[in-house]
Design an enzyme around this catalytic site. Structure first.
Site, short mmCIF file in Angstrom:
data_model
loop_
_atom_site.label_atom_id
_atom_site.label_comp_id
_atom_site.label_asym_id
_atom_site.label_seq_id
_atom_site.Cartn_x
_atom_site.Cartn_y
_atom_site.Cartn_z
NE ARG A 47 -5.18 -6.34 -6.66
CZ ARG A 47 -5.92 -6.05 -5.58
NH1 ARG A 47 -6.90 -6.82 -5.26
NH2 ARG A 47 -5.67 -4.99 -4.87
N PRO B 12 -16.60 4.17 -2.00
CG PRO B 12 -17.70 5.42 -0.36
CD PRO B 12 -17.27 4.02 -0.70
CB ILE B 13 -13.30 8.01 -4.64
CG1 ILE B 13 -14.09 8.20 -5.92
CG2 ILE B 13 -12.62 6.67 -4.64
CD1 ILE B 13 -13.19 8.43 -7.13
CG ASP B 14 -17.57 10.45 -0.37
OD1 ASP B 14 -17.22 9.26 -0.39
OD2 ASP B 14 -17.83 11.07 0.68
CD GLN B 15 -15.04 12.51 2.79
OE1 GLN B 15 -14.49 13.46 3.35
NE2 GLN B 15 -16.35 12.52 2.53
CB ILE C 130 -12.74 -0.53 7.47
CG1 ILE C 130 -11.87 -0.32 8.72
CG2 ILE C 130 -12.30 0.39 6.32
CD1 ILE C 130 -11.74 1.09 9.24
NE ARG D 17 -10.62 1.94 -3.26
CZ ARG D 17 -11.73 2.58 -3.55
NH1 ARG D 17 -12.41 2.29 -4.64
NH2 ARG D 17 -12.20 3.50 -2.76
CG ASN E 178 -2.12 -1.00 0.94
OD1 ASN E 178 -2.31 -1.48 -0.18
ND2 ASN E 178 -2.86 -1.32 1.98
C1 UD1 Z 1 -6.75 1.42 1.87
C2 UD1 Z 1 -5.97 0.17 1.58
C3 UD1 Z 1 -6.81 -1.06 1.93
C4 UD1 Z 1 -7.30 -0.97 3.36
C5 UD1 Z 1 -7.98 0.36 3.62
C6 UD1 Z 1 -8.36 0.58 5.08
C7 UD1 Z 1 -4.61 0.86 -0.31
C8 UD1 Z 1 -4.35 0.73 -1.76
N1 UD1 Z 1 -5.64 0.15 0.16
O1 UD1 Z 1 -7.90 1.40 1.02
O2 UD1 Z 1 -5.96 -2.19 1.78
O3 UD1 Z 1 -8.26 -2.00 3.56
O4 UD1 Z 1 -7.11 1.44 3.24
O5 UD1 Z 1 -7.21 0.50 5.88
O6 UD1 Z 1 -3.90 1.53 0.43
N2 UD1 Z 1 -14.53 6.08 2.34
C9 UD1 Z 1 -15.54 6.95 2.00
N3 UD1 Z 1 -15.26 7.93 1.07
C10 UD1 Z 1 -14.05 8.07 0.49
C11 UD1 Z 1 -13.01 7.16 0.84
C12 UD1 Z 1 -13.28 6.18 1.77
O7 UD1 Z 1 -16.66 6.86 2.49
O8 UD1 Z 1 -13.86 8.98 -0.33
C13 UD1 Z 1 -14.78 5.02 3.33
C14 UD1 Z 1 -14.67 3.61 2.75
O9 UD1 Z 1 -15.89 3.17 2.21
C15 UD1 Z 1 -14.24 2.80 3.97
C16 UD1 Z 1 -13.39 3.80 4.78
O10 UD1 Z 1 -13.74 5.10 4.31
O11 UD1 Z 1 -15.38 2.47 4.74
C17 UD1 Z 1 -11.90 3.61 4.66
O12 UD1 Z 1 -11.53 3.65 3.30
P1 UD1 Z 1 -10.05 4.08 2.84
O13 UD1 Z 1 -9.19 4.27 4.04
O14 UD1 Z 1 -10.18 5.19 1.87
O15 UD1 Z 1 -9.57 2.80 2.08
P2 UD1 Z 1 -8.73 2.71 0.76
O16 UD1 Z 1 -7.78 3.88 0.68
O17 UD1 Z 1 -9.62 2.42 -0.41
#
Ligand code: UD1
Length: 421
Positions: A398, A123-126, A328, A93, A23
């Site tokens: 992966r 989601p990627i809204d943040q 999470i 991702r 990561n």
């Molecule tokens: C990263 C890791 C993944 C790990 C996760 C949590 C990488 C490539 N992947 O994923 O292995 O499981 O951290 O430690 O580093 N969320 C929102 N909106 C957003 C972004 C996230 O609601 O814009 C929510 C997600 O649905 C989830 C939580 O926030 O419930 C954490 O997500 P996030 O920390 O962003 O995970 P990733 O970066 O995708």
């Protein structure tokens, strides 16, 4: 199609060396786009997510040289495109880091919607909220994200949810922005600190990564010729620690940072096993069945969701009944149905699961439903009586470098078999 054939019942014993963090690597490689020059990255895990990012970077105009299987030079002097191949970005991702990096460097990015493990809604809204706050226009349509800006200007961004990806992406987009960006409520995972350290090595001014507030003072340019070593993979280290617990083993896990695993160490001790940290190594050993325990996954420094399935294997064979609450991801318990095929007694109710510990697991044909589920099922196969065949290895490849070889070296009977259909 490849499968792993595991003959179980082995007590793992010996030494294993941990690779660089997946990561972190998947963020550091896109981050090289922010410098108009050469970056050398060492301790790169040789995994398929890394190879895909390298291919995408080459298609954008980067020149990549592999000096060894774990050392890469990326020359980003001749970047000629800001559109990442859409079919490739949807395969994993971390392709979302190309948006922050391209936006930071070129003020423009077109990237396919990210793929990756199916863990529920992702989601990627943040991320988008952060880019927009910096002054970008972001559009999501027809399976792609397009972002552009005349200029990016630093501002305060409060993350509504602690997100690893959004924290790193906003850092990437703001390093070359005008003025100061402040990220409040950021994620604090070790790879966030790693990305900040890498960017700072190249002349960025990022302070507070790993704490509650990150401050990024924009700089006009980054310097090339940095050499940077990827932080050891805390999740891979944790995977091997839990494999020692599940197999009543005795493992010395080398090239890791024990402090990154404090919460796992506490749980393993609670389960009755022994853990001793010594410099950059952790020794885990036990001769007894694990005790039951309960846990909830949380952002760092809480218990990592990416070690939840591997812990689930230990609780499946623990003495007593345990509960895991997943804090999470919505769909992180798919592996429990596979473990039940091996004789486990796990009941999954939405975001929690109840593990009624059984004496023994029995080998069975099972499928890796996602990356960490795959690692968990390897551990289950090694701990079980009889033969397990594990399919859908694409997920495991992966994120884990030479996983079967590493397990073989510590005593597992595990072979990769290619089947023609
Ligand atoms: C990263 C890791 C993944 C790990 C996760 C949590 C990488 C490539 N992947 O994923 O292995 O499981 O951290 O430690 O580093 N969320 C929102 N909106 C957003 C972004 C996230 O609601 O814009 C929510 C997600 O649905 C989830 C939580 O926030 O419930 C954490 O997500 P996030 O920390 O962003 O995970 P990733 O970066 O995708």
């Amino acid at each position: 199609m490849d499968k792993l054939v595991i003959r179980g019942g082995t007590r793992l014993k010996g030494e294993v060396t941990i690779s660089g963090a997946k990561n972190a690597a998947v963020a550091l490689l896109p981050a090289t786009l922010l410098v108009d020059g050469i970056s050398t990255i060492t301790n790169v895990p040789n995994i398929s997510d890394v190879k895909i990012i390298c291919t995408i970077l080459e298609k954008l105009g980067a020149n990549i040289t592999w000096h060894t299987p774990n050392t890469i030079t990326v020359d980003t002097t001749h970047i000629h495109s800001t559109t990442a191949p859409l079919d490739m970005t949807s395969k994993f991702r971390a392709s979302y880091y190309l948006i922050g990096s391209l936006l930071g460097r070129c003020k423009e990015a077109v990237v396919g919607l990210p793929g990756g493990c199916n863990l529920g809604a992702r989601p990627i809204d943040q991320h988008i909220k952060g880019f927009e706050a910096l002054g970008a226009n972001v559009e999501v349509s027809q399976g792609k994200i397009s972002a552009s800006a005349k200029k990016l200007v630093g501002t305060s961004i409060y993350l509504d949810i602690v997100s690893v990806g959004a924290t790193i992406n906003i850092m990437l987009a703001s390093v070359l922005a005008e003025g100061t960006t402040i990220i409040e409520n950021p994620a604090k995972e070790p790879h966030i600190v790693d990305v900040a350290n890498f960017l700072n090595t190249m002349g960025a001014d990022i302070r507070g990564a790993g704490t509650d507030i990150i401050k990024i003072n924009g700089v006009s340019k980054l310097k090339g010729n940095a050499t940077y070593s990827v932080v050891p993979d805390q999740i891979e280290a944790g995977t091997f620690m839990l494999s020692a617990v599940a197999t009543k083993g005795d493992l010395i896990i080398k090239n890791c940072i024990p402090e990154h695993l404090d919460c796992l160490t506490a749980k393993i001790i609670e389960m009755g096993a022994n853990v001793e940290a010594n410099g950059d190594a952790i020794h885990v050993w036990t001769s007894q069945r694990p005790n039951k325990t309960n846990l909830k996954t949380q952002p760092y420094p809480g218990f990592p969701t990416d070690l939840q399935p591997q812990m689930g294997v230990c609780l499946a064979i623990a003495n007593g009944t345990s509960i895991i609450n997943e804090g999470i991801w919505e769909s992180r318990f798919q592996y429990t149905a596979e473990l039940n095929k091996m004789g486990a007694q796990i009941t999954n109710q939405g975001k929690s699961a109840i593990f009624e510990g059984v004496d023994t697991l029995y080998g069975a044909p099972v499928e890796a439903t996602d990356l960490r589920a795959g690692a968990a099922l390897i551990i289950a196969g090694i701990a079980a009586k009889g033969e397990t065949s594990l399919t859908n290895l694409i997920h495991i490849d992966r994120g884990y470098e030479n996983i079967e070889e590493k397990f073989r070296k510590i005593g597992a009977n595990i072979q990769r078999v290619t089947e023609e259909f």
